[in-house]
Design a protein around this motif. Structure first.
Motif, PDB file in Angstrom:
ATOM      1  N   GLU A  20       0.834  -1.191   0.000  1.00 11.83           N
ATOM      2  CA  GLU A  20       0.000   0.000   0.000  1.00 11.83           C
ATOM      3  C   GLU A  20       0.875   1.249   0.000  1.00 11.83           C
ATOM      4  OE1 GLU A  20      -3.471   0.308   0.123  1.00 11.83           O
ATOM      5  OE2 GLU A  20      -3.518  -1.834  -0.284  1.00 11.83           O
ATOM      6  N   SER A  21       0.384   2.294  -0.596  1.00  5.92           N
ATOM      7  CA  SER A  21       1.091   3.574  -0.587  1.00  5.92           C
ATOM      8  C   SER A  21       1.114   4.128   0.832  1.00  5.92           C
ATOM      9  CB  SER A  21       0.402   4.564  -1.515  1.00  5.92           C
ATOM     10  OG  SER A  21       0.982   5.836  -1.382  1.00  5.92           O
ATOM     11  N   THR A  22       2.247   4.700   1.224  1.00 10.32           N
ATOM     12  CA  THR A  22       2.372   5.330   2.542  1.00 10.32           C
ATOM     13  C   THR A  22       2.419   6.849   2.441  1.00 10.32           C
ATOM     14  OG1 THR A  22       4.782   5.154   2.469  1.00 10.32           O
ATOM     15  CG2 THR A  22       3.582   3.329   3.509  1.00 10.32           C
ATOM     16  N   ALA A  23       2.254   7.384   1.241  1.00  8.47           N
ATOM     17  CA  ALA A  23       2.293   8.838   1.059  1.00  8.47           C
ATOM     18  C   ALA A  23       1.086   9.481   1.738  1.00  8.47           C
ATOM     19  CB  ALA A  23       2.302   9.183  -0.427  1.00  8.47           C
ATOM     20  N   SER A  24       1.316  10.622   2.388  1.00  7.22           N
ATOM     21  CA  SER A  24       0.221  11.322   3.069  1.00  7.22           C
ATOM     22  C   SER A  24      -0.712  11.958   2.048  1.00  7.22           C
ATOM     23  CB  SER A  24       0.783  12.384   4.028  1.00  7.22           C
ATOM     24  OG  SER A  24       1.058  13.581   3.345  1.00  7.22           O
ATOM     25  N   LYS A  25      -1.862  12.418   2.521  1.00  7.15           N
ATOM     26  CA  LYS A  25      -2.843  13.071   1.650  1.00  7.15           C
ATOM     27  C   LYS A  25      -2.325  14.405   1.138  1.00  7.15           C
ATOM     28  CE  LYS A  25      -6.692  10.847   3.903  1.00  7.15           C
ATOM     29  NZ  LYS A  25      -7.873  10.996   4.748  1.00  7.15           N
ATOM     30  N   GLN A  26      -1.251  14.904   1.723  1.00  8.35           N
ATOM     31  CA  GLN A  26      -0.672  16.185   1.321  1.00  8.35           C
ATOM     32  C   GLN A  26       0.233  16.039   0.092  1.00  8.35           C
ATOM     33  OE1 GLN A  26      -2.990  17.087   3.818  1.00  8.35           O
ATOM     34  NE2 GLN A  26      -1.882  18.879   3.175  1.00  8.35           N
ATOM     35  N   LEU A  47       2.271  19.629  -0.081  1.00  2.00           N
ATOM     36  CA  LEU A  47       1.714  20.936   0.286  1.00  2.00           C
ATOM     37  C   LEU A  47       1.319  20.917   1.756  1.00  2.00           C
ATOM     38  CD1 LEU A  47      -0.628  21.488  -2.791  1.00  2.00           C
ATOM     39  CD2 LEU A  47       1.632  22.499  -2.391  1.00  2.00           C
ATOM     40  N   PRO A  48       1.545  22.018   2.473  1.00  2.00           N
ATOM     41  CA  PRO A  48       1.125  22.067   3.870  1.00  2.00           C
ATOM     42  C   PRO A  48      -0.393  21.913   3.990  1.00  2.00           C
ATOM     43  CG  PRO A  48       2.086  24.172   3.169  1.00  2.00           C
ATOM     44  CD  PRO A  48       2.172  23.246   2.019  1.00  2.00           C
ATOM     45  N   ILE A  61      11.174  23.773  -0.915  1.00  2.00           N
ATOM     46  CA  ILE A  61      12.385  22.952  -0.860  1.00  2.00           C
ATOM     47  C   ILE A  61      12.344  22.019  -2.058  1.00  2.00           C
ATOM     48  CG2 ILE A  61      13.667  21.211   0.441  1.00  2.00           C
ATOM     49  CD1 ILE A  61      12.272  22.304   2.980  1.00  2.00           C
ATOM     50  N   TYR A  62      13.428  21.995  -2.830  1.00  2.00           N
ATOM     51  CA  TYR A  62      13.537  21.087  -3.980  1.00  2.00           C
ATOM     52  C   TYR A  62      14.445  19.933  -3.588  1.00  2.00           C
ATOM     53  CZ  TYR A  62      11.443  24.869  -6.621  1.00  2.00           C
ATOM     54  OH  TYR A  62      10.587  25.831  -7.065  1.00  2.00           O
ATOM     55  N   MET A  63      13.996  18.702  -3.850  1.00  2.00           N
ATOM     56  CA  MET A  63      14.752  17.522  -3.450  1.00  2.00           C
ATOM     57  C   MET A  63      14.868  16.523  -4.601  1.00  2.00           C
ATOM     58  SD  MET A  63      13.221  16.942   0.400  1.00  2.00           S
ATOM     59  CE  MET A  63      14.598  15.937   0.965  1.00  2.00           C
ATOM     60  N   HIS A  64      16.016  15.880  -4.678  1.00  2.00           N
ATOM     61  CA  HIS A  64      16.227  14.792  -5.646  1.00  2.00           C
ATOM     62  C   HIS A  64      15.669  13.488  -5.073  1.00  2.00           C
ATOM     63  CE1 HIS A  64      18.776  17.214  -8.179  1.00  2.00           C
ATOM     64  NE2 HIS A  64      19.552  17.518  -7.153  1.00  2.00           N
ATOM     65  N   ASP A  65      15.651  12.469  -5.905  1.00  2.00           N
ATOM     66  CA  ASP A  65      15.272  11.113  -5.498  1.00  2.00           C
ATOM     67  C   ASP A  65      13.861  11.050  -4.912  1.00  2.00           C
ATOM     68  OD1 ASP A  65      17.820  10.348  -6.322  1.00  2.00           O
ATOM     69  OD2 ASP A  65      18.659  10.534  -4.314  1.00  2.00           O
ATOM     70  N   ALA A  66      12.918  11.686  -5.577  1.00  2.00           N
ATOM     71  CA  ALA A  66      11.552  11.795  -5.056  1.00  2.00           C
ATOM     72  C   ALA A  66      10.900  10.450  -4.780  1.00  2.00           C
ATOM     73  CB  ALA A  66      10.689  12.592  -6.030  1.00  2.00           C
ATOM     74  N   GLN A  67      11.265   9.422  -5.496  1.00  2.00           N
ATOM     75  CA  GLN A  67      10.651   8.120  -5.273  1.00  2.00           C
ATOM     76  C   GLN A  67      10.926   7.606  -3.869  1.00  2.00           C
ATOM     77  OE1 GLN A  67      13.076   8.704  -7.467  1.00  2.00           O
ATOM     78  NE2 GLN A  67      14.772   7.505  -6.696  1.00  2.00           N
ATOM     79  N   ASN A  68      11.928   8.159  -3.190  1.00  2.00           N
ATOM     80  CA  ASN A  68      12.254   7.740  -1.825  1.00  2.00           C
ATOM     81  C   ASN A  68      11.665   8.657  -0.755  1.00  2.00           C
ATOM     82  OD1 ASN A  68      13.945   5.664  -2.813  1.00  2.00           O
ATOM     83  ND2 ASN A  68      15.621   7.103  -3.024  1.00  2.00           N
ATOM     84  N   LEU A  69      11.224   9.837  -1.110  1.00  2.01           N
ATOM     85  CA  LEU A  69      10.864  10.856  -0.125  1.00  2.01           C
ATOM     86  C   LEU A  69       9.584  10.554   0.648  1.00  2.01           C
ATOM     87  CD1 LEU A  69      11.520  14.100  -2.221  1.00  2.01           C
ATOM     88  CD2 LEU A  69      13.080  12.934  -0.646  1.00  2.01           C
ATOM     89  N   PHE A  70       8.541  10.120  -0.046  1.00  3.75           N
ATOM     90  CA  PHE A  70       7.207  10.117   0.535  1.00  3.75           C
ATOM     91  C   PHE A  70       6.523   8.758   0.615  1.00  3.75           C
ATOM     92  CE2 PHE A  70       7.695  14.143  -1.924  1.00  3.75           C
ATOM     93  CZ  PHE A  70       7.742  15.029  -0.860  1.00  3.75           C
ATOM     94  N   ASP A  71       6.979   7.767  -0.126  1.00  8.72           N
ATOM     95  CA  ASP A  71       6.189   6.543  -0.278  1.00  8.72           C
ATOM     96  C   ASP A  71       7.065   5.292  -0.227  1.00  8.72           C
ATOM     97  OD1 ASP A  71       4.234   4.678  -0.875  1.00  8.72           O
ATOM     98  OD2 ASP A  71       3.527   5.710  -2.669  1.00  8.72           O
ATOM     99  N   ASP A  83       7.123  13.410   4.313  1.00  9.67           N
ATOM    100  CA  ASP A  83       5.760  13.896   4.542  1.00  9.67           C
ATOM    101  C   ASP A  83       5.298  13.666   5.980  1.00  9.67           C
ATOM    102  OD1 ASP A  83       5.927  11.189   3.768  1.00  9.67           O
ATOM    103  OD2 ASP A  83       3.878  11.151   3.027  1.00  9.67           O
ATOM    104  N   GLU A  84       5.588  12.502   6.534  1.00 11.22           N
ATOM    105  CA  GLU A  84       5.194  12.228   7.916  1.00 11.22           C
ATOM    106  C   GLU A  84       5.884  13.192   8.885  1.00 11.22           C
ATOM    107  OE1 GLU A  84       4.642   8.381   5.682  1.00 11.22           O
ATOM    108  OE2 GLU A  84       6.199   9.902   5.760  1.00 11.22           O
ATOM    109  N   THR A  85       7.151  13.460   8.639  1.00  9.63           N
ATOM    110  CA  THR A  85       7.895  14.383   9.499  1.00  9.63           C
ATOM    111  C   THR A  85       7.327  15.789   9.408  1.00  9.63           C
ATOM    112  OG1 THR A  85       9.889  13.039   9.264  1.00  9.63           O
ATOM    113  CG2 THR A  85      10.183  15.310  10.019  1.00  9.63           C
ATOM    114  N   LEU A  86       7.092  16.260   8.191  1.00 12.82           N
ATOM    115  CA  LEU A  86       6.546  17.607   8.018  1.00 12.82           C
ATOM    116  C   LEU A  86       5.136  17.720   8.602  1.00 12.82           C
ATOM    117  CD1 LEU A  86       7.831  18.382   4.420  1.00 12.82           C
ATOM    118  CD2 LEU A  86       8.763  19.209   6.595  1.00 12.82           C
ATOM    119  N   ASP A  87       4.321  16.685   8.423  1.00 14.30           N
ATOM    120  CA  ASP A  87       2.981  16.683   9.015  1.00 14.30           C
ATOM    121  C   ASP A  87       3.066  16.755  10.540  1.00 14.30           C
ATOM    122  OD1 ASP A  87       1.674  16.538   6.572  1.00 14.30           O
ATOM    123  OD2 ASP A  87       1.227  14.387   6.720  1.00 14.30           O
TER     124      ASP A  87
END
Length: 125
Positions: A20-26, A47-48, A61-71, A83-87
Protein backbone atom coordinates in the motif's frame (compact mmCIF):
# COMPACT_ATOMS: atom_id res chain seq x y z
CA UNK A 1 2.52 -31.51 5.67
CA UNK A 2 -0.12 -30.04 3.34
CA UNK A 3 -1.04 -27.46 5.95
CA UNK A 4 2.60 -26.39 6.29
CA UNK A 5 2.94 -26.08 2.51
CA UNK A 6 -0.29 -24.05 2.31
CA UNK A 7 0.91 -21.80 5.12
CA UNK A 8 4.23 -21.29 3.32
CA UNK A 9 2.46 -20.39 0.05
CA UNK A 10 0.16 -17.91 1.81
CA UNK A 11 3.17 -16.33 3.56
CA UNK A 12 5.12 -15.98 0.31
CA UNK A 13 2.10 -14.48 -1.47
CA UNK A 14 1.58 -12.01 1.38
CA UNK A 15 5.24 -10.92 1.27
CA UNK A 16 5.26 -10.41 -2.50
CA UNK A 17 1.85 -8.77 -2.89
CA UNK A 18 1.63 -5.08 -3.79
CA UNK A 19 2.40 -2.79 -0.90
CA UNK A 20 0.00 0.00 0.00
CA UNK A 21 1.09 3.57 -0.59
CA UNK A 22 2.37 5.33 2.54
CA UNK A 23 2.29 8.84 1.06
CA UNK A 24 0.22 11.32 3.07
CA UNK A 25 -2.84 13.07 1.65
CA UNK A 26 -0.67 16.18 1.32
CA UNK A 27 1.34 14.54 -1.49
CA UNK A 28 0.41 14.52 -5.17
CA UNK A 29 2.29 13.69 -8.37
CA UNK A 30 2.40 14.64 -12.03
CA UNK A 31 4.68 13.87 -14.97
CA UNK A 32 6.53 16.25 -17.28
CA UNK A 33 8.54 15.61 -20.42
CA UNK A 34 12.28 16.28 -20.15
CA UNK A 35 13.44 16.40 -23.79
CA UNK A 36 17.00 17.36 -22.77
CA UNK A 37 17.22 14.04 -20.91
CA UNK A 38 15.10 12.16 -23.47
CA UNK A 39 12.72 11.01 -20.74
CA UNK A 40 9.67 11.84 -18.69
CA UNK A 41 10.08 12.92 -15.06
CA UNK A 42 7.64 12.20 -12.27
CA UNK A 43 7.32 15.18 -9.93
CA UNK A 44 6.09 14.78 -6.35
CA UNK A 45 4.55 17.74 -4.51
CA UNK A 46 4.01 18.07 -0.76
CA UNK A 47 1.71 20.94 0.29
CA UNK A 48 1.12 22.07 3.87
CA UNK A 49 -2.27 21.16 5.33
CA UNK A 50 -3.56 24.74 5.17
CA UNK A 51 -2.29 25.46 1.65
CA UNK A 52 -5.68 25.59 -0.06
CA UNK A 53 -7.20 27.93 2.53
CA UNK A 54 -4.19 30.17 3.07
CA UNK A 55 -3.28 33.38 1.26
CA UNK A 56 0.31 33.41 2.48
CA UNK A 57 3.39 32.44 0.51
CA UNK A 58 5.31 29.32 1.48
CA UNK A 59 9.01 28.54 1.17
CA UNK A 60 9.85 25.75 -1.29
CA UNK A 61 12.39 22.95 -0.86
CA UNK A 62 13.54 21.09 -3.98
CA UNK A 63 14.75 17.52 -3.45
CA UNK A 64 16.23 14.79 -5.65
CA UNK A 65 15.27 11.11 -5.50
CA UNK A 66 11.55 11.79 -5.06
CA UNK A 67 10.65 8.12 -5.27
CA UNK A 68 12.25 7.74 -1.82
CA UNK A 69 10.86 10.86 -0.12
CA UNK A 70 7.21 10.12 0.54
CA UNK A 71 6.19 6.54 -0.28
CA UNK A 72 7.54 3.17 0.84
CA UNK A 73 5.87 1.58 -2.20
CA UNK A 74 8.12 3.46 -4.64
CA UNK A 75 11.25 3.79 -2.53
CA UNK A 76 14.43 1.97 -3.43
CA UNK A 77 15.85 1.36 0.05
CA UNK A 78 13.15 2.63 2.39
CA UNK A 79 11.00 5.72 2.56
CA UNK A 80 12.65 8.84 3.97
CA UNK A 81 9.39 9.86 5.75
CA UNK A 82 9.56 13.47 4.59
CA UNK A 83 5.76 13.90 4.54
CA UNK A 84 5.19 12.23 7.92
CA UNK A 85 7.90 14.38 9.50
CA UNK A 86 6.55 17.61 8.02
CA UNK A 87 2.98 16.68 9.01
CA UNK A 88 4.09 15.92 12.59
CA UNK A 89 5.67 19.36 13.06
CA UNK A 90 2.96 21.17 11.07
CA UNK A 91 5.64 22.54 8.74
CA UNK A 92 4.61 25.47 6.59
CA UNK A 93 6.67 24.49 3.56
CA UNK A 94 6.21 23.11 0.06
CA UNK A 95 8.44 20.25 -1.06
CA UNK A 96 9.02 19.51 -4.74
CA UNK A 97 10.60 16.12 -5.34
CA UNK A 98 12.05 15.12 -8.70
CA UNK A 99 12.52 11.45 -9.45
CA UNK A 100 15.89 10.46 -10.82
CA UNK A 101 16.43 8.53 -14.02
CA UNK A 102 17.24 5.13 -12.54
CA UNK A 103 20.37 3.85 -14.23
CA UNK A 104 20.92 7.36 -15.66
CA UNK A 105 21.00 8.95 -12.17
CA UNK A 106 24.73 9.74 -12.17
CA UNK A 107 24.56 11.28 -15.65
CA UNK A 108 21.61 13.45 -14.63
CA UNK A 109 22.99 14.64 -11.30
CA UNK A 110 26.71 14.93 -12.04
CA UNK A 111 27.86 18.19 -13.66
CA UNK A 112 30.52 16.47 -15.73
CA UNK A 113 30.63 14.19 -18.72
CA UNK A 114 30.67 10.84 -16.91
CA UNK A 115 31.29 8.92 -20.13
CA UNK A 116 34.84 10.30 -20.26
CA UNK A 117 35.69 9.96 -16.58
CA UNK A 118 37.68 7.14 -15.07
CA UNK A 119 35.75 4.92 -12.69
CA UNK A 120 37.01 5.16 -9.12
CA UNK A 121 37.26 1.91 -7.22
CA UNK A 122 36.30 2.18 -3.57
CA UNK A 123 38.10 0.09 -1.04
CA UNK A 124 36.35 -0.70 2.21
CA UNK A 125 38.73 -1.03 5.12
Amino acid sequence: MKQLLLLLIVFIFHCTSAQESTASKQVSTFTIEAPQLKSAKKIWVYLPKNYTTSTKRFPVIYMHDAQNLFDAKTSYVGEWNVDETLDSINAQVIVIGIEHGGDKRIDELTPSNTQNTVAVKRTVI
